[in-house]
Design an enzyme around this catalytic site. Structure first.
Site, PDB file in Angstrom:
ATOM      1  N   GLY A   5       0.821  -1.202   0.000  1.00 13.58           N
ATOM      2  CA  GLY A   5       0.000   0.000   0.000  1.00 13.58           C
ATOM      3  C   GLY A   5       0.859   1.258   0.000  1.00 13.58           C
ATOM      4  O   GLY A   5       2.003   1.262  -0.485  1.00 13.58           O
ATOM      5  N   SER A   6       0.337   2.319   0.574  1.00 11.22           N
ATOM      6  CA  SER A   6       0.977   3.632   0.471  1.00 11.22           C
ATOM      7  C   SER A   6       2.280   3.767   1.242  1.00 11.22           C
ATOM      8  O   SER A   6       2.961   4.791   1.120  1.00 11.22           O
ATOM      9  CB  SER A   6      -0.005   4.719   0.934  1.00 11.22           C
ATOM     10  OG  SER A   6      -1.092   4.804   0.043  1.00 11.22           O
TER      11      SER A   6
END
Length: 670
Positions: free
Chosen positions: A414-415
């Site tokens: 993810g981020s």
């Protein structure tokens, strides 16, 4: 004339053949053939070489069985009988003898170490089937010089004490401790049915399992019949069991794991060597009675932990005296110290509270691994003490998969990968202050048919790199990655260690980039989706570059030379670029709109990055989300942690991870 020459040649060959046949066999050649069979341990054929007197004293079966039994009992290996035939002139001295003595040696490895002995064999000339030959006048001293007829070879084993595993502060992670062995004395049970039912219920066993132990062939009414071992700290359970008629307990030493579930996936457990184990470990001195590592570091470090058993081989005389042949003391296994902080490991595991996920913690200065957590977990003590079928089935059928080691696995980050994407952009000349004008919460290139990039919130325009990290803006990083192109982006991730096996004391799956065969996949990879996969350990490692002037520190787990501060990868980015990224990540906490602003009240200057990674079986299916958080203190760095928690969708996303991590950060850093 030619025919006469041919006849003469044949006659000459016949004379030579008869002359060769008329030569008497020598004792040296005979004994050389005998030792050759001995080295093959072909005892049946060796018996054919024995003298008539010897055969009257021992049968073929007794002869072979004597050797086999002794060699097996002393664990004889690499038996080598040494005999060198004398030179021809020396051998001629025995030509007219009826009895000859020849020297030989026997060397072997045994459970009590190497054994070497010098012998003399007596050979006698005998006539059998109208032919003379040499035969061995054998007795027990041929096996060992001091062994006589009627005496026995005895063996006493000295088991090796298994080495222990401790943390950086010498707290026990795998120890040799005392446990309680619960047993039943049949004649003291009273109501057998009631006793069996109570014991089974208390020990989480079935009545059939208890009955099976009581019905073993060796059991007598007055015997103590072991049923199951329990940990010595289960005092309430022990008291309850001892109140049942016929139940008693003995103390015994076993492997214990004080941190139980918190360290189970890391440390593993031991168990009895199976037939399959013994086949794999053939030639390494293991027996069916040995305990070996079955999982985790117990298995990985088996060679260092197991120690070396010793023993004594001796002759027991008819008078009861001992004549020692060989003796070797047991060597204790190595005590292995890990870089792990067991209390930090326990605190992290406690915060997960059976939530599925993994976590890694590092010292950013040295690369020392402070914690490796996988949740949910299992109690390794149960495997040592005797896990029941019901308990094992419950673990295997549990949908949360407590037997799965998550910290050694990889997941979409993810981020949290955006810090790496930002670093790659800086390295390739993208100006962090150059703002992009992005409208709305969804964006797609005009040539994309069914793909688009979505961001959680609209931070407004324009948006630069720092703002994109604060708001965790997918569209900004996707557009910048497309500017970089597949080759530069892939090279940047590979510089950070993607697609590369990790040189670490525990096998961790390599982080991978996957396919970037379309613009959509490249864009998604920039914010930790597409096919990008990372372990929590590797993620924490990559962030160490931001605190070490662009150098990724080499990770370590077992103390020793590897724990020296040294880079695994140097100059991934410049020192200035590393400082720039770190300052931006502090704003993820300090800025009121930062995705980790809820950590701002800890009282320690932190640099963090949150992430939420979507996982789903297919494009049109409804997926789940994994929450991520990487956090590190920046003023006097001593900790980097990377956490991942599964299935956070609708439960706060990465904020759930932040809430769980916060107490651990406070306790460790304050």
């Amino acid at each position: 004339m030619k025919r006469l020459a041919l006849v003469f040649g044949c006659l000459l060959m016949s004379v030579m053949f008869l002359a060769g046949c008329s030569e008497e066999p020598s004792p040296e050649e005979r004994f050389a053939a005998y030792t050759k069979l001995w080295n093959k341990q072909d005892f049946a054929k060796m018996y054919d070489y024995l003298s008539a007197d010897t055969k009257k004293q021992v049968s073929a079966d007794e002869f072979a069985e004597r050797y086999k039994k002794i060699y097996k009992g002393i664990e004889a290996d690499q038996v080598k009988v040494g005999y060198t035939k004398p030179k021809e002139e020396e051998a001629k001295e025995h030509k007219d003898d009826e009895k000859v003595k020849l020297a030989y040696t026997v060397d072997m490895n045994t459970l009590a170490g190497a054994v070497s002995s010098d012998h003399k064999a007596t050979l006698v000339k005998e006539e059998r089937d109208k032919e003379e030959n040499w035969y061995i006048k054998w007795d027990e001293s041929y096996i060992f010089p001091d062994l006589k007829a009627g005496e026995k070879i005895s063996v006493e084993s000295y088991p090796a004490i298994r080495g222990e595993i401790v943390d950086r502060n010498e707290r026990g992670l795998a120890m040799n401790g005392m446990v309680s062995e619960i047993g039943i004395v049949p004649e003291k049970m009273g109501d057998k049915k009631a006793t069996v039912k109570q014991v089974a219920g208390t020990l989480n066993m079935t009545t059939d399992e208890v009955e099976k132990k009581l019905n073993q062939l060796w059991v007598q009414p007055s015997y103590f019949v072991p049923i199951k071992q329990i940990s010595s700290d289960e005092t309430a359970t022990l008291d309850k069991l001892l109140s049942i008629p016929g139940v008693s307990a003995n103390s015994s030493e076993e492997r214990i794991y004080p941190y139980k579930k918190a360290t189970a996936h890391l440390i593993g457990y031991v168990g009895e060597a199976s037939a399959e184990d013994l086949e794999k470990l053939k030639g390494k001195g293991y027996t069916a009675n040995d305990v070996i590592g079955k999982r985790g570091l117990e298995q990985i470090l088996e060679e260092r932990l197991k120690g070396k058993p010793g023993g004594k081989i001796f002759i027991k005389t008819e008078e009861g005296e001992e004549k020692i042949i060989a003796e070797k003391p047991a060597e204790e296994g190595e005590t292995i110290t890990l870089t792990i902080d067991a209390e930090l490991q326990k605190d992290i595991f406690k915060q997960y509270d059976n939530e599925a996920g993994s976590a890694a913690a590092l010292d950013p200065n040295t690369g020392e691994t402070l914690a490796l957590v996988s949740s949910p977990s299992f109690d390794p003590n149960k495997y040592v003490l005797g896990i029941t079928n019901a308990e094992q089935k419950a673990l295997e059928d549990d949908p949360d998969k407590p037997l799965l080691n998550r910290f050694s696995s990889t997941f979409a980050p993810g981020s949290t990968i955006k810090a790496l994407t930002a670093a790659i952009e800086l390295k390739n000349g993208i100006d962090p202050k150059a703002a992009l004008s992005i409208q709305g919460t969804k964006w797609a290139k005009s040539n994309w048919k069914d793909h688009s990039i979505t961001r959680v919130s609209n931070p407004g325009v324009p948006i630069d790199m720092e703002k994109a990290l604060i708001y965790s803006d997918n569209i900004y990083f996707a557009q910048q990655a497309l500017k970089l192109g597949k080759d530069k982006f892939s090279k940047g991730l590979q510089d950070f260690g993607f697609d590369e096996s990790l040189n670490f004391d525990y096998p961790i799956k390599a982080s991978s980039i996957g396919k970037l065969d379309s613009e959509g996949r490249l864009a998604d990879a920039s914010y930790g989706q597409a096919q990008v996969q990372m372990s929590t350990l590797h993620l924490a490692m990559t962030y160490s570059a931001f605190l070490n002037e662009g150098n990724i520190m080499a990770p370590s787990l077992v103390t020793g030379d590897k724990t020296e501060k040294k880079p695994l990868k140097e100059n991934i980015i410049s020192a200035d670029q590393a400082t720039t990224i770190t300052k931006m990540l502090t704003q993820v906490v300090e800025h009121p709109k930062g995705t980790a602003h809820d950590l701002n009240d800890i009282g320690v200057k932190l640099a963090t990055k949150t992430g939420t990674a979507e996982t789903k079986a297919s494009k049109n299916s409804s997926g789940t989300e994994n929450g991520w958080l990487v956090a590190m203190d920046t003023e006097d760095p001593e900790l980097i942690m990377a956490w991942m928690m599964e299935d956070v969708k609708g439960r706060g996303g990465s904020h759930l991870v932040s809430d769980k991590m916060k107490p651990v950060l406070k306790k460790y850093l304050k």
